[in-house]
Design an enzyme around this catalytic site. Structure first.
Site, PDB file in Angstrom:
ATOM      1  N   ASP A   9      46.359  35.920  47.827  1.00 46.48           N
ATOM      2  CA  ASP A   9      46.561  35.520  46.385  1.00 46.48           C
ATOM      3  C   ASP A   9      48.000  36.144  45.990  1.00 46.48           C
ATOM      4  OD1 ASP A   9      46.106  34.930  43.428  1.00 46.48           O
ATOM      5  OD2 ASP A   9      45.963  37.033  43.279  1.00 46.48           O
ATOM      6  N   MET A  10      48.682  35.569  45.043  1.00 44.20           N
ATOM      7  CA  MET A  10      49.983  36.255  44.421  1.00 44.20           C
ATOM      8  C   MET A  10      50.102  37.027  43.482  1.00 44.20           C
ATOM      9  SD  MET A  10      52.175  34.782  46.750  1.00 44.20           S
ATOM     10  CE  MET A  10      53.694  34.598  46.159  1.00 44.20           C
ATOM     11  N   ASP A  11      49.668  36.777  42.253  1.00 47.18           N
ATOM     12  CA  ASP A  11      49.615  37.703  41.196  1.00 47.18           C
ATOM     13  C   ASP A  11      48.624  38.658  41.280  1.00 47.18           C
ATOM     14  OD1 ASP A  11      51.779  36.225  39.752  1.00 47.18           O
ATOM     15  OD2 ASP A  11      50.457  34.608  39.419  1.00 47.18           O
ATOM     16  N   SER A  44      46.920  30.432  45.636  1.00 52.16           N
ATOM     17  CA  SER A  44      47.209  30.853  44.288  1.00 52.16           C
ATOM     18  C   SER A  44      46.759  29.999  43.296  1.00 52.16           C
ATOM     19  CB  SER A  44      48.776  31.326  44.340  1.00 52.16           C
ATOM     20  OG  SER A  44      49.046  31.454  42.769  1.00 52.16           O
TER      21      SER A  44
END
Length: 271
Positions: A9-11, A44
């Site tokens: 995942d990113m954030d 994401s």
């Protein structure tokens, strides 16, 4: 046993709260991943066009499960995309427009779309997450393939709005809490885990050969699915419960620390 796929995942996971990552450290790891035959996947809720901007050197080598699984791309080529029927899209929009507490972003393959009438603060945030974004007077007659809605609203309203959305349109779309002040509406079954499944099928990779990282409600399905799943130190309790392991904070390169262990075959990757 060997690891063949790492998905992040990113954030709140791969990225620090400042939306950065240690590029030099990761690129060195990425070369080792390639040497060991390990695929790297970005999973994401964000738009594909935004995600590729974080990986300009390798965007055409890696894979993206974008829009919470709505659009899957590998090496620059489409693998899968979900699609809402025009009737379903119209039904969802009709309901959302009765809810003044939410600001709506309709997520399509060519672009995202939001209303001109929204204030500048909302537009500034939207432009950060949607690198292709059109401002429209209304959501009528948009020609695109739609697979997701992004909703901005006050954090304290999220539980009651999610409940109301489930009651009103739960047969068409599922609401997932993606982070501060945001809900995504996704097509049932079209989530990150499904996107990873599409890639695993393409590459012949078993769940037991997959490592995933996440911190939010939209990561839960893939955390449950993967053989090695890591909830970030900053993850909520439901996410921690879905994962098998914990990683350090997103602000202290927690993902990269675990990737080092994968590459060195250290516990728990030493079986």
């Amino acid at each position: 046993m060997s690891i063949k796929l790492i998905a992040v995942d990113m954030d709140g996971t791969f990225l620090s709260d400042q939306k950065t990552y240690n590029r030099e450290r990761f690129m060195a790891q990425y070369q080792q991943m390639k040497a060991q035959g390990i695929r790297f996947v970005v999973a994401s809720g964000n738009q594909y066009y935004q995600l590729i901007s974080f990986f300009p050197e390798i965007a055409n080598e890696i894979a993206f499960v974008a829009e919470n699984g709505g659009w899957v791309v590998s090496e620059g080529k489409d693998v899968f995309n979900g699609e809402l029927s025009k009737d379903a899209f119209a039904t969802v929009v009709e309901h959302l427009l009765t809810r003044p507490e939410v600001e709506i972003i309709a997520c399509g393959k060519n672009s995202a779309y939001t209303l001109k009438k929204y204030d500048d603060a909302m537009k500034t945030v939207a432009e950060m997450y949607y690198h292709r974004l059109e401002y429209v007077d209304n959501f009528d007659n948009l020609e695109d393939i739609f697979f997701k809605f992004g909703l901005n609203l006050s954090d304290e309203l999220i539980p009651q709005v999610q409940k109301a959305l489930h009651e009103a349109i739960g047969d068409i779309m599922v609401s997932v809490h993606t982070g501060n002040g945001s809900i995504d509406l996704i097509i049932p079954g079209v989530h990150k885990a499904n996107g990873l499944r599409q890639l695993q099928k393409l590459w012949g990779i078993d769940d037991s050969e997959v490592v995933v990282f996440g911190d939010g409600g939209n990561d839960i399905e893939m955390l449950r699915q993967a053989g090695f799943s890591f909830a970030m130190e900053n993850a909520g309790s439901a996410v921690v419960a879905a994962a098998k392991y914990r990683a350090g904070s997103n602000n202290r390169e927690g993902v990269l620390d675990v990737i080092d262990k994968v590459l060195k075959h250290e516990a728990p990757f030493d079986q």
